[in-house]
Design an enzyme around this catalytic site. Structure first.
Site, PDB file in Angstrom:
ATOM      1  N   TRP A 157       0.860  -1.176   0.000  1.00 29.92           N
ATOM      2  CA  TRP A 157       0.000   0.000   0.000  1.00 29.92           C
ATOM      3  C   TRP A 157       0.899   1.229   0.000  1.00 29.92           C
ATOM      4  CZ3 TRP A 157      -2.004   2.562   4.936  1.00 29.92           C
ATOM      5  CH2 TRP A 157      -2.998   3.502   4.640  1.00 29.92           C
ATOM      6  N   ASP A 207      -0.202  -5.746   9.275  1.00 27.02           N
ATOM      7  CA  ASP A 207      -1.178  -4.689   9.018  1.00 27.02           C
ATOM      8  C   ASP A 207      -2.418  -5.388   8.462  1.00 27.02           C
ATOM      9  OD1 ASP A 207      -1.376  -1.677   6.909  1.00 27.02           O
ATOM     10  OD2 ASP A 207      -2.684  -2.489   8.475  1.00 27.02           O
ATOM     11  N   LYS A 248     -12.758  -1.166   6.377  1.00 29.20           N
ATOM     12  CA  LYS A 248     -13.350  -1.968   5.296  1.00 29.20           C
ATOM     13  C   LYS A 248     -14.371  -2.960   5.820  1.00 29.20           C
ATOM     14  CE  LYS A 248      -9.985  -0.431   2.521  1.00 29.20           C
ATOM     15  NZ  LYS A 248      -9.168   0.354   3.459  1.00 29.20           N
TER      16      LYS A 248
END
Lengths: 464, 364
Positions: free
Chosen positions: B153, B234, B270
């Site tokens: 990311w 993560d 999310k």
């Protein structure tokens, strides 16, 4: 490394023998916290065994063995101590959070109304852009400068939503560190405790300018000007826009003019922390006077805002950083860089508080209601000040002048009590306050003024 | 007129009146490049073409392209709107959230949780959690680099850079096979100096969607033991990767089984659709309770200088959802729906090829 050995044993008792032997060979007891980095490979158990079973048996010693306990926060720690106290007479004058006369936390009516509106509308939960809610950014800048202010009309203000005052200050500090490397921030002595933490963690050097004069329990104006003048050209001067925390002592309008003069003379940048707009005098415009004075002079300034106190939105973390620039182009560029600093901190800010502010300030009837509620809150504090002063004057036979209580502005009062006297306040009278002698009048009721006056008089005269 | 003196810019002229000032303090500030991900949304919003589609940001949309609010979230909103929440309750609610988050990631009955060795702090979603850890790493391991998978990311690079932690990459994605380059990954793990900090995506690797198999995770974990590396996870997609919350945390559970002391960033963005409320958690598994308390105090200090406390609204929502059995059951179901819907859109779990510019990525 005893702790590591203990956790090994508990992790897998059946294999503890082989692990223990490994441990004896590999670890260097006593060296852990001193040279942790260099001797990492010796501190951890290096199992070269190929079987999974023996691997499972071993638990690595922690990476964070060398982490020491951080000291308790001097302000939030007071509330914790207060909670732990079981005396009935206890009084919490620590944190600057508004309480009603019944000493209960207060949710503003306009906030409840705004939240109901928001639930009815059933708004979605999409990411905000990095700079925050556009509607919020618009109204917050207008609230601060006035909607008709040239800086707004000329689009010279870079406004980015921040996580209350702290978050907004941190963004500004990060901006300073990146674009003015080595530049110092001058902060008042004393100032809000977290200012230093923010600049330290942002790696911005700081020094203090004289502010509080314990002899007069007032402003050391000459000292303040002298220290600002003496600072290297191009320093940032952190000023409390209104209701100085912790002293409650604000410069007069004439003094603000002189401060602006010195700042311009030395090519410094004024950096305002506005955490109490509306709360200081009860007037939103009145409390923004100092900021508007500087903006009117064409000075480029930074202003951090918070809605924690004046809208009671402590827990929602809503505020903004505003940078007034000499041109719209510069403002756009600065805004883009503020965004670049925010992205690796939290990506984009939380929406709830921003929506509340946008709804309250953006709706004329809610806005008027807010103004009325603010006047009520500020009014309650003024009444409490008066009552406390009356009792102090009546009870203190020494003739000491307590009028500074009336002159000070906002939630806080600097009592002039020293550390030992403050301890007496807490230990004998169960009055919780910060060690610098600050009391939060927002946590005081009219009913308790007499008790507090007794405590103050006792601590002041009978304890050194 | 600008002069660079003593390591900083300063103006050499004396005070100028407002009207005569041609240059301000911010002349030397250049415009920042657009963020590669959010910049896509900005461009999308500015586009007036009615046929536009936004495939940039990883935010779940329904079939009409509208953002979706889960029913469990609406239920929680209604619940908390009725009660007056006050700043005095914030700390208690925050702790409860951390407890629930940790159970979600580490397993409800994980022994490390029972032993209270996992310390945690609510964070500003995944970004905030990663940033807290990066700052902790710099504070206690100054100079130590973070090993990030290649690719990762984009904001990971920004986070560790702004925390002033140097970065290294380890090989991850093989563009030829469009799969995991496992041999290269293991090579890089072995060649890194002992005791290095590595970041992993435990499920639904962003941006590739390519995850190690269970066997591969076990091998990585084993090698981590040999090398004494620190694994930082993560986890942004627990629940929406496979539809199963525990399955998606499997990598973490494997490392825990093997006795690693891990760090973990969690995001509820999310899997609960709480994008705008910024709710997450950073947890660090310590050797003992005392250490857990010490690490927590340091994390609180780091947070205090950044934003003091996290926003309560999102915490309340997540807490309400996780603590109420009915709402939690509803959530577990809805998470599966998100996952199935996402899978039905595409035949392959990810799109990441030379077709697409790096800036336009779909995450699944």
């Amino acid at each position: 490394m005893a702790s590591a050995m203990l956790s090994l044993a508990s992790a897998c008792p059946s294999a503890s023998l082989s692990a223990h032997e490994n441990l004896k060979v590999k670890l260097k007891p006593g060296s852990a916290s001193l040279s942790f980095n260099k001797e990492k490979s010796n501190l951890f158990i290096n199992t070269k065994s190929s079987g999974r079973i023996s691997m499972v048996a071993v638990v690595n010693a922690s990476r964070f063995e060398g982490v020491t306990m951080a000291p308790p926060d001097p302000i939030l720690g007071v509330s914790e101590a207060f909670k732990a106290d079981t005396h009935e007479s206890k009084l919490n004058l620590g944190v600057g959070a508004y309480r009603t006369e019944e000493l209960q936390p207060y949710v503003l009516n306009v906030v409840k109304k705004a939240e109901n509106l928001m639930v009815e509308r059933g708004e979605n939960k999409e990411y905000l852009p990095i700079e925050g809610l556009a509607a919020f950014n618009k109204v917050t800048a207008e609230l601060l400068f006035g909607a008709d202010n040239p800086v707004i009309k000329q689009q010279r203000v870079a406004t980015v939503q921040g996580l209350s005052g702290t978050g907004s200050l941190r963004l500004a500090a990060a901006l300073i560190e990146r674009y003015f490397p080595g530049a110092k921030v001058l902060i008042s002595s004393p100032t809000w405790g977290n200012h230093k933490n923010i600049f330290n963690d942002a790696r911005v050097p700081w020094s203090e300018y004289r502010y509080y004069d314990p002899k007069t329990v007032g402003l050391d104006f000459e000292g303040m000007l002298a220290d600002i003048k003496a600072a290297p050209e191009g320093s940032f001067v952190l000023l409390h826009g209104c209701a100085h925390n912790p002293t409650g002592i604000d410069p007069t309008p004439e003094q603000w003019e002189k401060i602006a003069d010195v700042i311009q003379e030395k090519n410094h940048i004024a950096f305002f922390d506005v955490a109490y707009q509306g709360f200081a005098s009860g007037s939103l415009d009145g409390d923004a006077a100092s900021v508007r004075l500087f903006a009117a002079r064409g000075m480029e300034i930074l202003v951090a805002q918070s809605y924690s106190k004046n809208l009671g939105l402590y827990a929602e973390r809503i505020g903004a950083i505003n940078v007034v620039c000499s041109s719209a182009d510069a403002a756009a560029r600065v805004k883009s860089q503020l965004k670049r600093l925010a992205r690796p901190m939290y990506s984009n800010p939380p929406i709830h508080g921003a929506r509340i502010v946008a709804n309250v300030v953006g709706d004329p009837s809610l806005f008027n209601e807010w103004k009325a509620e603010m006047e009520m809150m500020a009014g309650r504090i003024k009444n409490v000040r008066q009552k406390l002063y009356d009792y102090l004057s009546a009870k203190d036979k020494s003739g000491k002048d307590w009028s500074f209580i009336l002159k000070q502005i906002g939630m806080f009062s600097f009592t002039g009590l020293n550390k030992t006297q403050t301890e007496n306040m807490t230990n004998k009278w169960r009055v919780y306050m910060t060690k610098d002698g600050r009391i939060s009048l927002a946590g005081l009721s009219l009913a308790k003024c007499e008790y507090l006056a007794d405590a103050i008089v006792d601590s002041f005269h009978n304890v050194s | 007129m600008w002069r660079f003196m003593g390591g900083r810019f300063s103006r050499s002229t004396r005070c100028m009146s407002s009207s005569s000032r041609a240059f301000g303090w911010w002349e030397h500030v250049s415009p920042a490049p657009k963020d590669p991900i959010t910049g896509v949304t900005e461009a999308f919003l500015a586009d007036t073409n009615p046929n536009k589609i936004n495939l940039g940001v990883g935010a779940y949309r329904d079939d009409e392209g509208k953002p979706v609010v889960l029913q469990c979230v609406r239920n929680a909103e209604a619940k908390i709107a009725a009660c007056e929440f006050l700043e005095s309750n914030a700390a208690a609610v925050g702790s409860k959230l951390v407890e629930e988050s940790v159970k979600l990631a580490y397993g409800t009955h994980a022994h490390v949780v029972k032993e209270r060795r996992v310390t945690g702090l609510q964070a500003l979603s995944g970004t905030g959690a990663c940033r807290l850890f990066a700052e902790l790493q710099r504070r206690f391991y100054p100079g130590s680099p973070i090993y990030l998978p290649n690719p990762t990311w984009s904001n990971h690079h920004n986070i560790w850079r702004d925390a002033q932690v140097p970065e290294r990459g380890f090989r991850y994605y093989n563009p030829i096979t469009k799969g995991l380059d496992f041999a290269a990954l293991m090579d890089d793990v072995k060649n890194a100096p002992d005791g290095s900090f590595f970041l992993f995506h435990p499920c639904a690797h962003n941006p590739t969607g390519v995850d190690p198999t269970e066997e591969q995770w076990r091998e990585i974990s084993y090698q981590f033991k040999v090398k004494n590396h620190f694994p930082f996870f993560d986890m942004a997609y627990q629940g929406v990767a496979s539809g199963d919350l525990d399955m998606d945390a499997q990598a973490i559970r494997i490392f825990l089984e093997d006795g690693h002391l891990i760090g973990c960033a969690q995001s509820f963005t999310k899997n609960m659709g709480l994008y705008e409320h910024r709710v997450g958690c950073l947890s660090v598994l310590c050797a003992d309770v005392k250490q857990a308390v010490a690490v927590k105090s340091q994390l609180q200090q780091i947070a205090r200088s950044m934003y003091s406390n996290p926003p309560v609204h999102g915490i309340l929502l997540v807490s309400t959802i996780l603590n109420d059995p009915q709402t939690k059951a509803l959530w577990v179901k809805e998470v599966k729906v998100i996952m199935f819907t996402l899978i039905s859109f595409l035949h392959v779990p990810f799109l990441f090829s030379s077709f697409w510019s790096r800036e336009i990525l779909i995450f699944l």
